[in-house]
Design a protein around this motif. Structure first.
Motif, mmCIF file in Angstrom:
data_model
loop_
_atom_site.group_PDB
_atom_site.id
_atom_site.type_symbol
_atom_site.label_atom_id
_atom_site.label_comp_id
_atom_site.label_asym_id
_atom_site.label_seq_id
_atom_site.Cartn_x
_atom_site.Cartn_y
_atom_site.Cartn_z
ATOM 1 N N GLU A 53 0.810 -1.210 0.000
ATOM 2 C CA GLU A 53 0.000 0.000 0.000
ATOM 3 C C GLU A 53 0.845 1.262 0.000
ATOM 4 N N ALA A 54 1.962 1.245 0.748
ATOM 5 C CA ALA A 54 2.786 2.432 0.908
ATOM 6 C C ALA A 54 3.875 2.479 -0.159
ATOM 7 N N PRO A 55 4.442 3.670 -0.409
ATOM 8 C CA PRO A 55 5.559 3.761 -1.365
ATOM 9 C C PRO A 55 6.733 2.895 -0.926
ATOM 10 N N GLU A 56 7.580 2.548 -1.875
ATOM 11 C CA GLU A 56 8.692 1.657 -1.570
ATOM 12 C C GLU A 56 9.627 2.229 -0.518
ATOM 13 N N PHE A 57 9.803 3.569 -0.528
ATOM 14 C CA PHE A 57 10.731 4.143 0.444
ATOM 15 C C PHE A 57 10.186 4.056 1.871
ATOM 16 N N CYS A 58 8.930 3.626 2.020
ATOM 17 C CA CYS A 58 8.353 3.457 3.356
ATOM 18 C C CYS A 58 8.744 2.127 4.008
ATOM 19 N N GLU A 59 9.424 1.259 3.265
ATOM 20 C CA GLU A 59 9.808 -0.022 3.857
ATOM 21 C C GLU A 59 10.648 0.178 5.107
ATOM 22 N N ALA A 60 11.574 1.157 5.065
ATOM 23 C CA ALA A 60 12.392 1.438 6.249
ATOM 24 C C ALA A 60 11.527 1.950 7.389
ATOM 25 N N ASN A 61 10.519 2.769 7.062
ATOM 26 C CA ASN A 61 9.593 3.261 8.088
ATOM 27 C C ASN A 61 8.846 2.110 8.742
ATOM 28 N N MET A 62 8.402 1.161 7.925
ATOM 29 C CA MET A 62 7.652 0.021 8.453
ATOM 30 C C MET A 62 8.520 -0.851 9.351
ATOM 31 N N GLU A 63 9.757 -1.100 8.915
ATOM 32 C CA GLU A 63 10.660 -1.909 9.735
ATOM 33 C C GLU A 63 10.979 -1.206 11.046
ATOM 34 N N PHE A 64 11.145 0.116 10.962
ATOM 35 C CA PHE A 64 11.433 0.880 12.178
ATOM 36 C C PHE A 64 10.239 0.841 13.131
ATOM 37 N N ALA A 65 9.029 0.967 12.579
ATOM 38 C CA ALA A 65 7.830 0.901 13.418
ATOM 39 C C ALA A 65 7.699 -0.468 14.069
ATOM 40 N N LYS A 66 8.021 -1.543 13.330
ATOM 41 C CA LYS A 66 7.977 -2.885 13.914
ATOM 42 C C LYS A 66 8.962 -3.025 15.070
ATOM 43 N N LYS A 67 10.144 -2.439 14.890
ATOM 44 C CA LYS A 67 11.151 -2.516 15.942
ATOM 45 C C LYS A 67 10.702 -1.748 17.181
ATOM 46 N N ILE A 68 10.093 -0.588 16.965
ATOM 47 C CA ILE A 68 9.590 0.199 18.085
ATOM 48 C C ILE A 68 8.534 -0.580 18.863
ATOM 49 N N SER A 69 7.666 -1.286 18.127
ATOM 50 C CA SER A 69 6.578 -2.024 18.781
ATOM 51 C C SER A 69 7.082 -3.154 19.669
ATOM 52 N N THR A 70 8.314 -3.621 19.423
ATOM 53 C CA THR A 70 8.868 -4.713 20.239
ATOM 54 C C THR A 70 9.609 -4.212 21.468
ATOM 55 N N LEU A 71 9.807 -2.902 21.589
ATOM 56 C CA LEU A 71 10.554 -2.368 22.722
ATOM 57 C C LEU A 71 9.749 -2.473 24.004
ATOM 58 N N ASP A 72 10.439 -2.677 25.089
ATOM 59 C CA ASP A 72 9.793 -2.779 26.398
ATOM 60 C C ASP A 72 9.608 -1.380 26.974
ATOM 61 N N LEU A 73 8.692 -0.656 26.343
ATOM 62 C CA LEU A 73 8.408 0.714 26.750
ATOM 63 C C LEU A 73 6.909 0.888 26.927
ATOM 64 N N PRO A 74 6.488 1.705 27.878
ATOM 65 C CA PRO A 74 5.053 1.969 28.016
ATOM 66 C C PRO A 74 4.550 2.781 26.832
ATOM 67 N N ALA A 75 3.294 2.612 26.501
ATOM 68 C CA ALA A 75 2.702 3.373 25.399
ATOM 69 C C ALA A 75 2.766 4.862 25.718
ATOM 70 N N THR A 76 3.245 5.635 24.771
ATOM 71 C CA THR A 76 3.384 7.075 24.956
ATOM 72 C C THR A 76 3.342 7.745 23.591
ATOM 73 N N GLY A 77 3.391 9.067 23.583
ATOM 74 C CA GLY A 77 3.413 9.791 22.331
ATOM 75 C C GLY A 77 4.803 9.801 21.728
ATOM 76 N N ILE A 78 4.870 9.718 20.383
ATOM 77 C CA ILE A 78 6.133 9.785 19.651
ATOM 78 C C ILE A 78 6.064 10.968 18.701
ATOM 79 N N LEU A 79 6.925 11.948 18.921
ATOM 80 C CA LEU A 79 6.975 13.117 18.052
ATOM 81 C C LEU A 79 7.744 12.763 16.785
ATOM 82 N N THR A 80 7.194 13.106 15.610
ATOM 83 C CA THR A 80 7.845 12.802 14.344
ATOM 84 C C THR A 80 7.498 13.856 13.315
ATOM 85 N N ASP A 81 8.397 14.028 12.352
ATOM 86 C CA ASP A 81 8.109 14.929 11.233
ATOM 87 C C ASP A 81 7.697 14.153 9.996
ATOM 88 N N SER A 82 7.603 12.819 10.089
ATOM 89 C CA SER A 82 7.273 11.973 8.939
ATOM 90 C C SER A 82 5.816 11.543 8.982
#
Length: 606
Positions: A485-514
């Motif tokens: 669904e997303a542009p090809e350059f979003c693959e890195a964004n998707m992998e990064f989001a997957k990695k973030i989801s595995t972190l042992d961190l409480p749910a919170t806001g993430i500031l981003t310009d993307s």
């Protein structure tokens, strides 16, 4: 999804518009069916939004059925009949008619093939039109759009306020089928192409004959710029339809004026106005055709008034909600509550504006335009230069579209080449000029072989469609390439989001310009993305705010993480603020992946 779902989707996208076209006594109403239906769907959604009613499939289906039935009843009772095509047809050449039909079928098949393998291909289709349609499906409302509050931006991340016509078509397809598969966007893309080809053919068929109409179809097929501008799945195809429809029925009105035909031209002008924020400007071609013809001069003002009345409800709503009918662009006398957003738009102008172009850049742009327009551009401009004094409406329209493109360059974050899509409506005008001119000169001994060049160029256009999103020279590597669904350059964004989801961190806001990362985080993780230009935080991200002030405000809003990309377009602007400039030295790195870094906002010394 069943075949019944697809049939319902197609009926909703064609039947109401076809009934309206028959009511207006249009020749070949099938070519106006989709654009009129899209307009009706958009206006129905706008009406529900203004009334604070839920946007549901059943509600819109009832409204479409009612519109279809009403048009059918009036047509039947008044005995309304379309003008007979036999009254206006001129003799044609069967060879060129068959050639144009063959190329058209090949082009539609090529576009459909690539739209299924490579859907929603535009850079920001994922974060804008498709994202808006999906949020409409999820929330059954447009109360969050245009986004003004922080809560709005948490649903829809882009600072847009243009009418939701494109998203409304996607929404109807998704709501009808019960799926949000990106491959379903092929329905809209193919219907757009069919309408563009059909309206262009009709525009010359009823005034200049079948041979001229056939040449115009070949000219369209020979224009990779037009083809690929529609394939991206954004607003461009609808703007091209709008210009083609205006010219088609404005010229028909000049030949035989009638209220229905003028109203049809006005509906296409309204379609342009409800497609994009600069769309109202693209109502000009139809107005110019009407105003330069003595028989329709008085109808030009009726055309403008009707188009404005149809389009104005959405812009009035924007004005009430945001204080600006063209939000987020600044207008004299309007409020400007978001200084960061204004700074971002100004920053785009500094980076991409034509003031930065040298000879090399202009030569590169010129070659792209020539290759994109192919023989249609060269032939159309040549014939216009020779007989321009008889085509003031077309000449002024082309000039205006060119100026509009130059204005858009500095406002297009995708860069100069991506901004070329704004020129796509000009290709239709050039195709009309080319078709008419070639038909007139076909008997000229010196020019009789020109149509053969057009035929060869049209096959090049088919190859361009098959090689999308690259050029025909790369067809061997792109013809079977696929994406999600997303542009090809979003693959890195998707992998990064997957990695973030595995972190042992409480749910919170993430500031981003993307906005790409923000959409993915919202859909795929437990974290709350906060885009920098959201009114929730935009006032704090300022050169006038200290790092500590901004940090404390973010933490008070439960925003404790910052996602940054080392190659982000916005870094030059963000590092002018103390928060980012000092923060990257003080924040704690939580995780890194490629150019992406996730920081934890921590007090100094912690």
């Amino acid at each position: 999804m069943t075949p019944i779902n697809l049939i319902i989707a197609l009926l909703g996208l064609t039947l109401p518009g076809h009934a309206l076209a028959r009511l207006l006594r249009l020749q070949y109403p099938c070519f106006a069916a989709f654009p009129f239906s899209a307009l009706i769907i958009c206006q129905s959604i706008t009406a529900l939004t203004i009334c604070n009613s839920s946007i549901t499939f059943s509600a819109i289906a009832v409204m479409l059925a009612a519109c279809t039935a009403l048009c059918g009843v009036i047509t039947t009772r008044r005995g309304v009949r379309a003008e007979s095509p036999a009254d206006t047809e001129l003799s044609g050449d069967s060879f060129w008619r068959r050639s144009a039909l063959t190329v058209t079928i090949l082009l539609l098949l090529a576009v459909a093939f690539r739209a299924i393998l490579y859907p929603l291909a535009g850079f920001d289709t994922f974060t804008r039109w498709n994202a808006l349609a999906r949020e409409m499906v999820q929330y059954s409302t447009l109360s969050f759009y245009p986004p003004v509050s922080g809560a709005d931006f948490s649903i829809y991340t882009m600072p847009d306020g243009f009418p939701p016509l494109v998203a409304s078509v996607y929404w109807w397809v998704y709501a009808s089928t019960g799926l949000t598969l990106p491959q379903l966007s092929v329905i809209s893309v193919i219907l757009q192409f069919t309408s563009i080809l059909g309206l262009t053919w009709t525009a010359l068929k009823i005034t200049d004959g079948e041979k001229a109409a056939a040449f115009s179809l070949l000219a369209l097929a020979a224009s990779p710029l037009l083809i690929q501008s529609v394939q991206i799945g954004q607003e461009t195809g609808f703007l091209v339809i709008a210009v083609a429809g205006q010219i088609c029925f404005a010229r028909a009105a000049a030949r035989r004026p009638s209220p229905g035909i003028v109203a049809a031209a006005a509906l296409f002008a309204a379609l342009a106005a409800l497609t994009r924020d600069y769309g109202p400007a693209l109502a000009l071609p139809g107005f110019l055709v009407l105003i330069f013809e003595p028989t329709t001069r008085r109808h030009a003002w009726e055309y403008a008034l009707l188009a404005a009345l149809i389009a104005c409800p959405w812009y009035i709503r924007n004005w009430v909600i945001t204080g600006n009918p063209l939000y987020p662009f600044s207008m004299p006398g309007t409020t400007n509550p978001n200084q960061l957003l204004t700074a971002v738009l100004h920053y785009y102008g500094e980076i991409f504006g034509i003031g930065n172009f040298g000879v090399r850049e202009w030569l590169a742009i010129g070659s792209e335009i020539i290759l994109g327009g192919s023989i249609t551009l060269l032939a159309g401009l040549a014939f216009l230069a020779k007989k321009g004094r008889h085509s003031y409406a077309f000449t002024l329209s082309l000039l205006f579209i060119t100026l509009l493109w130059l204005w858009s360059i500095g406002k297009t974050s995708g860069g100069i080449l991506y901004s070329l899509k704004v020129l796509a409506p000009a290709i239709v005008i050039l195709a009309l000029i080319t078709g008419k001119s070639l038909a007139e000169t076909a008997e000229n001994s010196r020019l009789r072989h020109l149509p053969w060049l057009l035929l060869a160029a049209s096959l090049w256009g088919v190859l361009s469609a098959l090689s999308f999103p690259l050029g025909p020279m790369s067809i061997s590597t792109t013809i079977l390439s696929q994406k999600g669904e997303a542009p090809e350059f979003c693959e890195a964004n998707m992998e990064f989001a997957k990695k973030i989801s595995t972190l042992d961190l409480p749910a919170t806001g993430i500031l981003t310009d993307s906005p790409y990362l923000a959409v993915i985080l919202k859909r795929e993780t437990r974290f709350r993305p906060v885009i920098i230009w959201s009114n929730e935080v935009s006032s704090a991200i300022s050169p006038l705010k200290s790092h500590a002030e901004t940090m404390n405000l973010l933490k008070s809003k439960e925003i404790k993480l910052v996602a940054m990309n080392r190659t982000s377009l916005h870094n030059g602007l963000l590092f002018k603020t103390p928060f980012y400039r000092e923060g990257v030295k003080k924040w704690k790195e939580v995780t890194v992946m490629g150019d992406w870094v996730l920081f934890a906002i921590t007090p100094e010394g912690e």
